[in-house]
Enzyme design. Structure first.
Site, short mmCIF file in Angstrom:
data_model
loop_
_atom_site.label_atom_id
_atom_site.label_comp_id
_atom_site.label_asym_id
_atom_site.label_seq_id
_atom_site.Cartn_x
_atom_site.Cartn_y
_atom_site.Cartn_z
CG ASN A 12 -16.73 -39.19 52.04
OD1 ASN A 12 -16.62 -39.65 53.13
ND2 ASN A 12 -17.18 -39.72 51.04
CE LYS A 14 -14.77 -42.03 49.66
NZ LYS A 14 -14.58 -42.75 48.55
CD GLU A 105 -17.18 -45.35 48.80
OE1 GLU A 105 -17.10 -44.90 49.70
OE2 GLU A 105 -16.13 -45.13 47.72
CD GLU A 173 -18.14 -38.37 44.79
OE1 GLU A 173 -17.22 -37.84 45.36
OE2 GLU A 173 -18.79 -39.28 45.74
N GLY A 179 -11.41 -43.33 43.89
CA GLY A 179 -10.42 -44.30 44.55
C GLY A 179 -9.57 -45.20 43.55
CB SER A 218 -9.29 -39.76 41.03
OG SER A 218 -9.58 -41.32 41.38
P1 PGA Z 1 -11.59 -40.23 46.04
O1 PGA Z 1 -13.05 -40.43 46.68
O2 PGA Z 1 -11.26 -38.83 46.05
O3 PGA Z 1 -10.67 -41.04 47.00
O4 PGA Z 1 -11.66 -40.79 44.55
C1 PGA Z 1 -14.09 -39.40 46.28
C2 PGA Z 1 -15.38 -39.77 46.96
O5 PGA Z 1 -15.83 -40.86 47.15
O6 PGA Z 1 -16.08 -38.84 47.60
#
Ligand code: PGA
Length: 256
Positions: A12, A14, A105, A173, A179, A218
């Site tokens: 992803n 984002k 998000e 998640e 993150g 993460s």
């Molecule tokens: P991350 O995000 O791997 O940067 O923690 C995961 C996600 O939000 O899909």
């Protein structure tokens, strides 16, 4: 008795990535050799402006689609007066085959409720896309011992009735792991994924055992082997580490 679902490692991006970033996607396509592609499906979800280009460059006339492409959100309707929105049909029209719905998000930034997420998953199905429905508890909810209740409620509210296994992926998640560099213990992941599997079998008796359940939050090359080895973890949804071919493929290598 059904067999273990084929794993999916999804990236992803984002709100990251300009056209120049497609060199990373190109590197992923090139590196997706027979050994890797026979064990795991790969998917990248770039931002909307890159969707068409990403979709075209991952389709090989001779070998078919080397890496699947998906979007990060869709509208609930097919078309109409919804300025700035993108429908599932438009996403499918680019050649993309997946869409993430209900990412935490979007639930937080755009006040998306389970009912909205459910309608988006329904729109994805109508367009022939596979919906990746995201669920997960906040830190406060985990501290209060409510993680399982939250995830159960999100599943019940967000999954449309009668979804087929090939049109549905669930991503667990934990919001506090996204993150942050923090991850739940393998035991905690196993507990939530077991609950999700049980609820899927309950909600979708015909196909619940075959729906892929991804872990996200993460995930990195250094923890992928442990996380992907957990019972009922059928792949990963990766944010930050999906932006480079090196890290993304390093995670997928957990399935080599
Ligand atoms: P991350 O995000 O791997 O940067 O923690 C995961 C996600 O939000 O899909």
């Amino acid at each position: 008795m059904s067999t273990r679902p084929r794993p999916l490692v999804a990236g992803n991006w984002k709100m990251n990535g300009l056209r120049a970033s497609l060199t990373e996607l190109e590197a992923m396509v090139t590196a997706n050799n027979t050994a890797l592609s026979s064990n795991v499906d790969l998917l990248i979800c770039p931002p909307f402006p890159l969707l068409q280009m990403a979709s075209s460059m991952t389709l090989d006339a001779a070998k078919g689609r080397r890496i699947s492409i998906g979007a990060q959100d869709c509208h609930t309707k097919e078309s109409g007066a919804h300025t700035g929105d993108v429908s599932a049909q438009m996403i499918a029209d680019t050649g993309a085959t997946y869409v993430i719905v209900g990412h935490s998000e979007r639930r937080a930034d755009h006040a998306e409720t389970d009912a909205i997420v459910c309608a988006k998953a329904e729109a994805a199905r109508r367009a022939g896309l596979t919906a990746i429905i995201c669920v997960g508890e906040t830190h406060a909810e985990r501290e209060a011992g409510r993680a399982l209740d939250i995830v159960r409620a999100q599943l019940h509210g967000s999954i449309p009735q009668g979804m087929g296994a090939s049109h549905l992926v669930i991503a667990y998640e934990p919001v506090w792991a996204i993150g942050t560099g923090l991850t739940p213990t393998a035991a905690d992941v196993a507990q939530v994924h077991a609950l999700i599997r049980a609820e899927l079998v309950n909600l979708l008796p015909q196909v619940g055992a075959d729906v892929r359940i991804l872990y996200g939050g993460s995930v990195k090359p250094s923890n992928a082997v442990e996380l992907m080895g957990v019972e009922n973890v059928n792949g990963a949804l990766v944010g930050g580490a999906s932006l480079t071919a090196k890290d993304f493929l390093g995670i997928a290598a957990a399935y080599l």
